[in-house]
Design a protein around this motif. Structure first.
Motif, PDB file in Angstrom:
ATOM      1  N   SER A   1       0.271   3.647 -10.839  1.00  0.00           N
ATOM      2  CA  SER A   1       0.659   5.004 -10.454  1.00  0.00           C
ATOM      3  C   SER A   1       1.734   4.938  -9.387  1.00  0.00           C
ATOM      4  O   SER A   1       1.723   4.027  -8.542  1.00  0.00           O
ATOM      5  CB  SER A   1      -0.560   5.770  -9.915  1.00  0.00           C
ATOM      6  OG  SER A   1      -0.162   6.954  -9.252  1.00  0.00           O
ATOM      7  N   PRO A   2       2.680   5.896  -9.364  1.00  0.00           N
ATOM      8  CA  PRO A   2       3.676   5.929  -8.286  1.00  0.00           C
ATOM      9  C   PRO A   2       3.034   6.120  -6.909  1.00  0.00           C
ATOM     10  O   PRO A   2       3.612   5.738  -5.891  1.00  0.00           O
ATOM     11  CB  PRO A   2       4.548   7.136  -8.656  1.00  0.00           C
ATOM     12  CG  PRO A   2       4.344   7.319 -10.122  1.00  0.00           C
ATOM     13  CD  PRO A   2       2.927   6.918 -10.379  1.00  0.00           C
ATOM     14  N   ALA A   3       1.839   6.725  -6.913  1.00  0.00           N
ATOM     15  CA  ALA A   3       1.145   6.981  -5.646  1.00  0.00           C
ATOM     16  C   ALA A   3       0.260   5.814  -5.218  1.00  0.00           C
ATOM     17  O   ALA A   3      -0.445   5.910  -4.211  1.00  0.00           O
ATOM     18  CB  ALA A   3       0.299   8.249  -5.769  1.00  0.00           C
ATOM     19  N   HIS A   4       0.315   4.708  -5.978  1.00  0.00           N
ATOM     20  CA  HIS A   4      -0.575   3.590  -5.688  1.00  0.00           C
ATOM     21  C   HIS A   4      -0.395   3.016  -4.289  1.00  0.00           C
ATOM     22  O   HIS A   4      -1.391   2.718  -3.617  1.00  0.00           O
ATOM     23  CB  HIS A   4      -0.386   2.495  -6.740  1.00  0.00           C
ATOM     24  CG  HIS A   4      -1.487   1.482  -6.747  1.00  0.00           C
ATOM     25  ND1 HIS A   4      -1.275   0.125  -6.805  1.00  0.00           N
ATOM     26  CD2 HIS A   4      -2.842   1.638  -6.668  1.00  0.00           C
ATOM     27  CE1 HIS A   4      -2.416  -0.510  -6.780  1.00  0.00           C
ATOM     28  NE2 HIS A   4      -3.385   0.371  -6.697  1.00  0.00           N
TER      29      HIS A   4
ATOM     30  N   GLU B   1       3.637  -2.311  -1.570  1.00  0.00           N
ATOM     31  CA  GLU B   1       4.449  -1.878  -2.710  1.00  0.00           C
ATOM     32  C   GLU B   1       3.624  -1.242  -3.820  1.00  0.00           C
ATOM     33  O   GLU B   1       4.135  -0.434  -4.594  1.00  0.00           O
ATOM     34  CB  GLU B   1       5.225  -3.075  -3.270  1.00  0.00           C
ATOM     35  CG  GLU B   1       6.191  -3.700  -2.263  1.00  0.00           C
ATOM     36  CD  GLU B   1       6.808  -4.986  -2.771  1.00  0.00           C
ATOM     37  OE1 GLU B   1       6.191  -5.595  -3.682  1.00  0.00           O
ATOM     38  OE2 GLU B   1       7.873  -5.378  -2.285  1.00  0.00           O
TER      39      GLU B   1
ATOM     40  N   PRO C   1       3.213  -0.853  -9.846  1.00  0.00           N
ATOM     41  CA  PRO C   1       3.923   0.213 -10.559  1.00  0.00           C
ATOM     42  C   PRO C   1       3.295   0.569 -11.899  1.00  0.00           C
ATOM     43  O   PRO C   1       3.525   1.651 -12.435  1.00  0.00           O
ATOM     44  CB  PRO C   1       5.335  -0.359 -10.733  1.00  0.00           C
ATOM     45  CG  PRO C   1       5.179  -1.848 -10.600  1.00  0.00           C
ATOM     46  CD  PRO C   1       4.044  -2.046  -9.637  1.00  0.00           C
TER      47      PRO C   1
END
Length: 354
Positions: free
Chosen positions: A149-152, A143, A146
């Motif tokens: 980063s959204p790309a995490h 997951e 958040p």
């Protein structure tokens, strides 16, 4: 040291580690020449207990390890320094002794250097991850955070694959990075459900890499892999076509440090903590003390029987069952799927999501 490196060390599978250890010794000798403590040529006879004392002090207290990190978001570099581990210095002394023994015929007398064992310089650390903590880490790698980063989550794929490999193999970090599903490596024997942690062409070292039974979870992830198990995945788009590209990574240390802080893992415990934790978990599930050292590579089968025994259905059967039980428990505890996302390799050799 140069002769030892060229004629022997550079040809070993652990060449990178050997080079780093010899480099540390060479830098210290250079430091002592510059400060006038030693004079050239530096002969083996000057390597005495006083020299060892100075080397240990310099290596652990004076010459700090410099780490440079680049922020992916801003592109800015940060520099930090830390003390070098005492065990690292002792490993350099051991490597120096090996270089001296290699050239013993050229010496009047071999210096008697006494290194300290890892147990003598490293405090006992009994921290282990529980099954609940490992399940939380797997959810975290699926997951992401958040707040970062959204790309995490995509960035955490190598770490997720590392965790899966550690859960299924008990392997050391360097062996995990070497695991490959490529037929050219002769590691994954599909029909026999066996994975040889020592790839084809690699000479075994004292840190023996055993062959281990392949659990269904490991087989699932190997089927979803083109080459190295621990890899980064990215999607390439061209026209209306999309396919998956997998790139091997050197290590997962940076991602591990971020995750370790998130879960408040004590400082000093790196990715190898997974190996120690998994060994503890299978021992708690009743796997015999005869099998665990074999699975860890601490005990080695006789060479004459190894190639036959590893293909036997009974080979490390307790270990396999223990690892399968752990995978089943993890799947029940996790909020995200434990298995790899379904993919398929097309006629063009490209891997796509199903």
């Amino acid at each position: 040291m140069i002769d030892y490196w060229i004629l022997h060390g550079s040809k070993r599978s652990s060449a990178d580690a050997i080079r780093a250890r010899l480099k540390l010794v060479r830098r210290f000798i250079g430091h002592e020449i510059e400060t006038g403590v030693l004079r050239e040529p530096v002969l083996p006879k000057v390597l005495d207990n006083d020299w060892l004392t100075r080397f240990r002090e310099w290596g652990t207290e004076i010459d700090r390890v410099t780490q440079r990190r680049r922020d992916r978001e801003t592109g800015e570099w940060t520099v930090s320094r830390r003390e070098r581990a005492k065990s690292t210095v002792e490993e350099s002394i051991i490597q120096l002794k090996a270089a001296l023994r290699f050239n013993v015929k050229r010496m009047e007398a071999l210096p008697e250097l006494k290194h300290l064992t890892r147990a003598a310089v490293t405090p006992v650390r009994n921290f282990r991850l529980s099954l609940d903590q490992i399940a939380e880490m797997l959810d975290y790698t699926a997951e992401g955070d958040p707040k970062l980063s959204p790309a995490h989550p995509a960035r955490l794929m190598p770490l997720r694959r590392y965790l899966i490999g550690a859960i299924c193999t008990l392997a050391r970090p360097d062996a995990l990075y070497d695991i490959s599903a490529s037929p050219d490596r002769w590691q994954w024997h599909r029909d026999a459900s066996v994975l040889d942690l020592n790839p084809a062409g690699r000479i075994q070292t004292r840190k023996h890499r055993p062959a281990i039974p392949v659990t269904p979870l490991l087989a699932n992830w190997l089927e979803a892999t083109d080459d190295r198990l621990v890899c980064h995945e990215s999607v390439v788009e061209k026209d209306e076509d999309r396919w998956l590209v997998q790139r091997p990574v050197a290590d997962v240390k940076k991602a591990w440090r971020v995750m370790a802080r998130h879960f408040k893992v004590p400082v000093g415990f790196g990715p190898k903590l997974m190996r120690h934790s998994m060994a503890t978990l299978i021992a708690q599930r009743g796997v015999s003390q005869q099998e665990i050292p074999l699975a860890l590579g601490h005990t080695v089968l006789p060479h004459s029987t190894r190639h036959y025994v590893i293909f036997s259905p009974e080979y490390l059967s307790e270990t396999r069952q223990g690892l399968e039980d752990i995978a089943s428990e993890l799947a029940r505890k996790m909020a995200t799927p434990l298995h790899a996302k379904p993919t398929q390799v097309g006629p063009d050799g490209r891997r796509r999501r199903v």
